[in-house]
Design a protein around this motif. Structure first.
Motif, short mmCIF file in Angstrom:
data_model
loop_
_atom_site.label_atom_id
_atom_site.label_comp_id
_atom_site.label_asym_id
_atom_site.label_seq_id
_atom_site.Cartn_x
_atom_site.Cartn_y
_atom_site.Cartn_z
N ASP A 37 0.88 -1.18 0.00
CA ASP A 37 0.00 0.00 0.00
C ASP A 37 0.91 1.22 0.00
O ASP A 37 2.06 1.14 0.45
CB ASP A 37 -0.91 0.02 1.24
N CYS A 81 -5.43 -3.95 -6.91
CA CYS A 81 -6.65 -3.43 -6.26
C CYS A 81 -6.72 -1.90 -6.22
O CYS A 81 -7.79 -1.34 -6.10
CB CYS A 81 -6.70 -4.00 -4.83
N VAL A 181 -19.48 -1.05 -1.92
CA VAL A 181 -18.89 -1.79 -0.81
C VAL A 181 -18.60 -0.81 0.32
O VAL A 181 -18.05 0.27 0.09
CB VAL A 181 -17.58 -2.49 -1.25
N THR A 183 -16.56 0.67 2.58
CA THR A 183 -15.13 0.77 2.87
C THR A 183 -14.82 2.18 3.37
O THR A 183 -15.64 3.10 3.19
CB THR A 183 -14.29 0.51 1.59
N SER A 185 -13.02 4.55 2.21
CA SER A 185 -13.08 5.64 1.23
C SER A 185 -14.53 5.98 0.87
O SER A 185 -14.85 7.13 0.59
CB SER A 185 -12.28 5.32 -0.02
#
Ligand code: NAD
Length: 246
Positions: A37, A81, A181, A183, A185
């Motif tokens: 990441d 991703c 989804v 998440t 963000s």
């Protein structure tokens, strides 16, 4: 016995959301996960988990991606991703934002694959590459997601092209196309609208199932595509959207 025993699983954007859920699910299934990441602090949350090694990597930096790929001895699965959602129509999208979105969402996949595909080929054992698209792409028109839809449609095309080009090397390429989804963000985007409660209700209102997806639900699909259970599956886009596009 785990479904990914002995496999080396490399992924980007593992610090939170879907990437983090996938890193944890893959490790649980016995993979040796190399979780990357851009954000070192976020990676701390999965550091020390059995089967997971973490590494800071910005997928928009070509030299860093090249160096990272060289440092990986063996790879069986690559999950690309990383991605960013720009909110707005064509008229809200500056050229700078267009370029940023394509760089992070699409060119990053080109960068990762152009460094890792030769490795898959030289290993001679095939492999599985999974790219993060979205149902908001060539699959479904969604308002205020102009450049995002364009990038995620490009991912579907790029995935199919690589699947066709490298099928003889037994490297499978598939894309996953989630609906909405829950998440971090997504929560940030709700907060940016000012009233989280109203924004949350609006996101839920467009869902046939009356709820958002959990990142772990997307991780189940990614584990399937990573595993040998999907050995006859390539070049496909997998819709996982609670019926949003039905
Ligand atoms: P998120 O947006 O909450 O987190 C994104 C992660 O990517 C963060 O950990 C961030 O640090 C990392 N990141 C940002 N820039 C990076 C860079 N340059 N290099 C490496 N890492 C970087 O995660 P999410 O919502 O789970 O989204 C992950 C992917 O799934 C994205 O590609 C997104 O477009 C896609 N997707 C999300 C949804 C959704 O509703 N959340 C739906 C469909 C598709």
């Amino acid at each position: 016995m785990g479904r990914l025993d002995g496999k080396v699983f490399v992924l980007s954007a593992a610090g939170q959301g879907i990437g983090k859920a996938v890193a944890l699910a893959a490790a649980k299934e016995g993979a040796q996960v190399i979780a990357t990441d851009i954000n070192a602090d976020l990676l701390k949350a999965i550091e020390g988990v059995d089967g997971i090694k973490t590494q800071v990597l910005d997928v928009t930096k070509s030299e860093d991606v090249e160096k990272f790929a060289k440092s990986i001895e063996k790879i069986d699965i690559l999950f690309n991703c990383a991605g960013f959602v720009h909110d707005g129509t064509l008229l809200d999208c500056s050229e700078e934002m267009w370029d940023f979105s394509f760089d992070l969402n699409v060119k990053s996949v080109y960068r990762m694959c152009s460094n890792f595909v030769p490795k898959f080929i030289s290993q001679g054992k095939g492999g599985s590459v999974i790219n993060m698209s979205s149902v908001a792409s060539s699959i479904k028109g969604v308002p205020n997601r102009c450049v995002y839809l364009a990038t995620k449609a490009a991912i579907i095309g790029l995935t199919k092209s690589m699947a066709a080009d490298f099928v003889k090397h037994k490297i499978r390429f598939n894309s996953v196309c989630p609906g909405t989804v829950d998440t971090p963000s997504l929560r940030e985007r709700m907060a940016a609208k000012g009233d989280v409660e109203t924004a949350y209700k609006a996101f839920v209102a467009r869902q046939a199932m009356g709820r958002l997806a959990e990142p772990s639900e997307i991780a189940h699909l990614v584990v399937y595509l990573a595993s040998d259970e999907s050995s006859f599956v390539t070049g496909q886009e997998f819709i996982i959207d609670g019926g949003w596009s039905m």
